[in-house]
Write a protein that holds these residues in place. Structure first.
Motif, PDB file in Angstrom:
ATOM      1  N   CYS A 183      -3.958  -1.955   2.431  1.00  0.00           N
ATOM      2  CA  CYS A 183      -4.808  -2.148   1.144  1.00  0.00           C
ATOM      3  C   CYS A 183      -3.538  -1.972  -0.011  1.00  0.00           C
ATOM      4  CB  CYS A 183      -5.871  -1.119   1.009  1.00  0.00           C
ATOM      5  SG  CYS A 183      -7.113  -1.362   2.327  1.00  0.00           S
ATOM      6  N   ALA A 184      -2.841  -1.011   0.087  1.00  0.00           N
ATOM      7  CA  ALA A 184      -1.719  -0.759  -1.183  1.00  0.00           C
ATOM      8  C   ALA A 184      -0.849  -2.312  -1.142  1.00  0.00           C
ATOM      9  CB  ALA A 184      -1.097   0.264  -1.125  1.00  0.00           C
ATOM     10  N   GLY A 185      -0.549  -2.460  -0.116  1.00  0.00           N
ATOM     11  CA  GLY A 185       0.269  -3.796   0.076  1.00  0.00           C
ATOM     12  C   GLY A 185      -0.448  -4.993  -0.493  1.00  0.00           C
ATOM     13  N   LEU A 186      -1.634  -5.197  -0.167  1.00  0.00           N
ATOM     14  CA  LEU A 186      -2.558  -6.262  -0.457  1.00  0.00           C
ATOM     15  C   LEU A 186      -2.355  -6.477  -2.013  1.00  0.00           C
ATOM     16  CD1 LEU A 186      -5.570  -6.141   2.021  1.00  0.00           C
ATOM     17  CD2 LEU A 186      -3.640  -7.966   1.823  1.00  0.00           C
ATOM     18  N   ILE A 187      -2.786  -5.377  -2.643  1.00  0.00           N
ATOM     19  CA  ILE A 187      -2.974  -5.004  -4.208  1.00  0.00           C
ATOM     20  C   ILE A 187      -1.548  -5.447  -4.827  1.00  0.00           C
ATOM     21  CG2 ILE A 187      -3.237  -3.464  -6.113  1.00  0.00           C
ATOM     22  CD1 ILE A 187      -5.360  -2.137  -4.339  1.00  0.00           C
ATOM     23  N   THR A 188      -0.428  -4.911  -4.367  1.00  0.00           N
ATOM     24  CA  THR A 188       0.750  -5.220  -4.649  1.00  0.00           C
ATOM     25  C   THR A 188       1.139  -6.769  -4.613  1.00  0.00           C
ATOM     26  OG1 THR A 188       1.676  -2.984  -4.223  1.00  0.00           O
ATOM     27  CG2 THR A 188       3.317  -4.906  -4.717  1.00  0.00           C
ATOM     28  N   GLY A 189       0.876  -7.395  -3.420  1.00  0.00           N
ATOM     29  CA  GLY A 189       1.268  -8.653  -3.342  1.00  0.00           C
ATOM     30  C   GLY A 189       0.453  -9.609  -3.988  1.00  0.00           C
ATOM     31  N   CYS A 190      -0.928  -9.307  -3.994  1.00  0.00           N
ATOM     32  CA  CYS A 190      -1.724 -10.169  -4.644  1.00  0.00           C
ATOM     33  C   CYS A 190      -1.916 -10.327  -6.100  1.00  0.00           C
ATOM     34  CB  CYS A 190      -3.225  -9.933  -3.765  1.00  0.00           C
ATOM     35  SG  CYS A 190      -4.464 -11.080  -4.252  1.00  0.00           S
ATOM     36  N   ILE A 191      -2.053  -8.904  -6.588  1.00  0.00           N
ATOM     37  CA  ILE A 191      -2.305  -8.623  -8.089  1.00  0.00           C
ATOM     38  C   ILE A 191      -1.090  -8.674  -8.571  1.00  0.00           C
ATOM     39  CG2 ILE A 191      -3.291  -7.042  -9.561  1.00  0.00           C
ATOM     40  CD1 ILE A 191      -5.140  -5.953  -7.598  1.00  0.00           C
ATOM     41  N   GLY A 192       0.226  -8.404  -8.033  1.00  0.00           N
ATOM     42  CA  GLY A 192       1.316  -8.200  -8.718  1.00  0.00           C
ATOM     43  C   GLY A 192       1.548  -7.259  -9.707  1.00  0.00           C
ATOM     44  N   ALA A 193       1.045  -5.960  -9.378  1.00  0.00           N
ATOM     45  CA  ALA A 193       0.862  -4.608  -9.926  1.00  0.00           C
ATOM     46  C   ALA A 193       1.087  -3.575  -8.669  1.00  0.00           C
ATOM     47  CB  ALA A 193      -0.225  -4.452 -10.740  1.00  0.00           C
ATOM     48  N   GLY A 194       1.826  -2.664  -9.102  1.00  0.00           N
ATOM     49  CA  GLY A 194       1.951  -1.702  -7.938  1.00  0.00           C
ATOM     50  C   GLY A 194       0.699  -1.055  -7.619  1.00  0.00           C
ATOM     51  N   GLY A 195       0.632  -1.388  -6.223  1.00  0.00           N
ATOM     52  CA  GLY A 195      -0.536  -0.468  -5.303  1.00  0.00           C
ATOM     53  C   GLY A 195      -0.363   0.798  -5.079  1.00  0.00           C
ATOM     54  N   GLY A 196       0.562   1.581  -5.827  1.00  0.00           N
ATOM     55  CA  GLY A 196       0.850   2.832  -5.311  1.00  0.00           C
ATOM     56  C   GLY A 196      -0.120   3.856  -5.904  1.00  0.00           C
ATOM     57  N   PHE A 197      -0.796   3.385  -6.958  1.00  0.00           N
ATOM     58  CA  PHE A 197      -1.823   4.312  -7.688  1.00  0.00           C
ATOM     59  C   PHE A 197      -3.000   4.339  -6.639  1.00  0.00           C
ATOM     60  CE2 PHE A 197      -3.021  -0.108  -8.716  1.00  0.00           C
ATOM     61  CZ  PHE A 197      -4.194  -0.118  -8.632  1.00  0.00           C
ATOM     62  N   ILE A 198      -3.091   3.668  -5.611  1.00  0.00           N
ATOM     63  CA  ILE A 198      -4.094   4.084  -4.830  1.00  0.00           C
ATOM     64  C   ILE A 198      -3.855   5.336  -3.547  1.00  0.00           C
ATOM     65  CG2 ILE A 198      -5.481   1.887  -5.266  1.00  0.00           C
ATOM     66  CD1 ILE A 198      -5.015   1.491  -2.199  1.00  0.00           C
ATOM     67  N   ILE A 199      -2.568   5.170  -3.516  1.00  0.00           N
ATOM     68  CA  ILE A 199      -2.204   5.918  -2.194  1.00  0.00           C
ATOM     69  C   ILE A 199      -2.687   7.296  -2.167  1.00  0.00           C
ATOM     70  CG2 ILE A 199       0.009   6.580  -0.907  1.00  0.00           C
ATOM     71  CD1 ILE A 199       1.019   3.772  -1.319  1.00  0.00           C
ATOM     72  N   ALA A 200      -2.013   8.113  -3.276  1.00  0.00           N
ATOM     73  CA  ALA A 200      -2.459   9.556  -3.283  1.00  0.00           C
ATOM     74  C   ALA A 200      -3.754   9.656  -3.351  1.00  0.00           C
ATOM     75  CB  ALA A 200      -1.576  10.035  -4.571  1.00  0.00           C
ATOM     76  N   PRO A 201      -4.642   9.065  -4.015  1.00  0.00           N
ATOM     77  CA  PRO A 201      -5.897   9.558  -4.095  1.00  0.00           C
ATOM     78  C   PRO A 201      -6.565   9.038  -2.644  1.00  0.00           C
ATOM     79  CG  PRO A 201      -5.496   8.213  -6.115  1.00  0.00           C
ATOM     80  CD  PRO A 201      -4.303   8.148  -5.295  1.00  0.00           C
ATOM     81  N   ALA A 202      -6.122   7.908  -2.181  1.00  0.00           N
ATOM     82  CA  ALA A 202      -6.686   7.534  -0.600  1.00  0.00           C
ATOM     83  C   ALA A 202      -6.319   8.721   0.233  1.00  0.00           C
ATOM     84  CB  ALA A 202      -6.119   6.196  -0.315  1.00  0.00           C
ATOM     85  N   LEU A 203      -5.226   9.025   0.211  1.00  0.00           N
ATOM     86  CA  LEU A 203      -4.718  10.148   1.199  1.00  0.00           C
ATOM     87  C   LEU A 203      -5.616  11.401   1.041  1.00  0.00           C
ATOM     88  CD1 LEU A 203      -0.774   9.785   1.456  1.00  0.00           C
ATOM     89  CD2 LEU A 203      -2.493   9.079   3.060  1.00  0.00           C
ATOM     90  N   MET A 204      -5.733  11.882  -0.189  1.00  0.00           N
ATOM     91  CA  MET A 204      -6.363  13.042  -0.480  1.00  0.00           C
ATOM     92  C   MET A 204      -8.048  12.701  -0.055  1.00  0.00           C
ATOM     93  SD  MET A 204      -4.846  14.022  -4.319  1.00  0.00           S
ATOM     94  CE  MET A 204      -5.737  15.450  -4.401  1.00  0.00           C
ATOM     95  N   SER A 205      -8.443  11.746  -0.274  1.00  0.00           N
ATOM     96  CA  SER A 205      -9.906  11.042   0.379  1.00  0.00           C
ATOM     97  C   SER A 205      -9.911  11.357   1.929  1.00  0.00           C
ATOM     98  CB  SER A 205     -10.274   9.997  -0.135  1.00  0.00           C
ATOM     99  OG  SER A 205     -10.394   9.902  -1.539  1.00  0.00           O
ATOM    100  N   ALA A 206      -8.636  10.987   2.709  1.00  0.00           N
ATOM    101  CA  ALA A 206      -8.700  11.382   4.053  1.00  0.00           C
ATOM    102  C   ALA A 206      -8.568  12.763   4.382  1.00  0.00           C
ATOM    103  CB  ALA A 206      -7.583  10.328   4.546  1.00  0.00           C
TER     104      ALA A 206
END
Length: 424
Positions: free
Chosen positions: A87-110
């Protein structure tokens, strides 16, 4: 002022995305690099399948359910890490903005502890930088003196951020999760509100731009006077750069470069985001360095900042989950490629809307996680069951939004495979 800050941060996200896309494409284009990744991840996948088949959890040495344990690990979490990277890769590739901002919140939610999420994300970025950066193509543009001053500052910032994160965790692991969540609430809240406002304004005016938000009137209007002011200072030692572009080169006090590096390193160590998130716009809009010189220096600093932070501040203290990092790397490689292809098929205004919604989902996720943590810390009075329900609502909302975005991108991609092949 707030508008200019949002424009600055949006450019930061774009710069991070450009680097991530290039690094990922370099990995995918190399058979040797892909073999290395598969050689590392395949045994993990097989072992995970074996454990799942037996209905057992991973060995307790990998973590437990208690607050002072690194994390509670199950095979399902490894699968989630691949999905998060995707999902982070999709956001980075599709939107053109770093998708890393969802990684830490997503991992913490998991179920991953905040400090582990930060350390693991940093290692994931470091691994991608080492494997995906073709250094010899661009490092010739580096100003050595500029790079040294910046890296001296970034090392100091990394030490400060890492020490703060670990000190808070050692004092109280729950306080550590609350602190990291609060930092993300502030950052994502600011970005999300302005991104949504910018999207609504652009949509109403018909300023569709392209997939990355270029072409509309909502572009950042960063002042050009700050670089001139800083370069006009004469605080020794002075650094000369851009000699190939400007007769005699430009000069700036080393202290300003080091301070920028310290800020980048501090943010990277606290939040687990790549230093490239801030380096490019800071060099261009604050220090006045040309894009030509910035590109090479940015690549160099990502390797050193992410590597130094992940190894010296987190790895040696046991705050990195290597299995999760490899899962995220594997997922992001696929996601970035598919996301980049999808931009050829979708109007930019819709992608910008998804960008704003994704950021707001991350903001809601961390905001709704705070009550439960504050109740455990006895900072607020609320029943634990109510706090748990609020947290669950935030988690479900977050994963639904990101999941719908992923489903949408995949549907667009698979429906138009023949069209993409024809264009290729």
């Amino acid at each position: 002022m707030l508008r200019q800050t949002y424009g600055f941060m949006r450019e930061a996200a774009r710069a991070q995305a450009r680097w991530e896309f290039e690094a990922s494409m370099n990995i995918l284009s190399s058979r040797k690099r892909m073999i290395i990744i598969l050689a590392v991840t395949l045994p993990l996948l097989l072992f995970t399948g074996y454990v799942l088949a037996g209905g057992q959890d991973m060995p307790s040495i990998l973590g437990g359910k208690h607050a002072y344990s690194p994390a509670y690990y199950t095979p399902a979490i490894f699968g989630v890490s691949i999905a998060i990277g995707l999902c982070a890769g999709l956001i980075t590739g599709c939107i053109g903005a770093g998708g890393g901002f969802i990684i830490a919140p997503a991992l913490m939610s998991a179920g991953i502890k905040g400090i582990l999420a930060v350390g693991t994300d940093l290692f994931h970025i470091f691994a991608k930088a080492i494997m995906g950066t073709v250094a010899h193509k661009k490092l010739g543009n580096v100003s050595v003196s500029l790079a040294i001053a910046f890296l001296v500052g970034s090392i100091g910032g990394v030490l400060g951020g890492g020490i703060i994160n670990r000190a808070i965790y050692e004092f109280d692991p729950m306080l550590s999760d609350s602190f990291i969540s609060f930092v993300y609430v502030i950052l994502l809240g600011f970005l999300g509100i302005y991104a949504m406002t910018d999207f609504i304004r652009s949509y109403r005016r018909g300023e569709h731009g392209d997939a990355h938000g270029h072409g509309g009137k909502g572009e950042a209007n960063t002042k050009k006077s700050l670089p001139a002011i800083l370069q006009g200072s004469r605080i020794p030692p002075m650094i000369t750069f851009d000699e190939d572009l400007t007769p005699g080169g430009k000069k700036i006090p080393a202290i300003y470069v080091a301070l920028c590096g310290a800020f980048v390193g501090f943010v990277a160590a606290i939040m687990g985001v790549g230093g490239g998130f801030l380096t490019f716009p800071m060099f261009v809009y604050v220090l006045g360095v040309s894009s030509f010189t910035t590109v090479g220096t940015d690549i160099l600093q990502i390797i050193f900042t992410a590597g130094f932070a992940s190894i010296t501040q987190y790895a040696i203290y046991g705050f990195i989950f290597y299995t999760l990092a490899m899962g995220m790397l594997l997922g992001s490689l696929v996601g970035i490629q598919i996301g980049a292809l999808a931009t050829k098929l979708v109007k930019g205004i819709y992608i910008r809307g998804f960008y704003a919604i994704a950021i707001m989902a991350g903001f809601v996720n961390r905001l709704f996680a705070l009550p439960s943590k504050l109740v455990d810390l006895e900072y607020i009075s609320m029943s634990k069951s109510t706090a748990a329900v609020i947290t669950q609502v935030g988690n479900v909302t977050f994963f639904i939004v990101v999941g719908l975005f992923a489903i949408w991108v995949f549907s667009v991609f698979f429906r138009n495979i023949s069209k993409l092949r024809a264009e290729a």
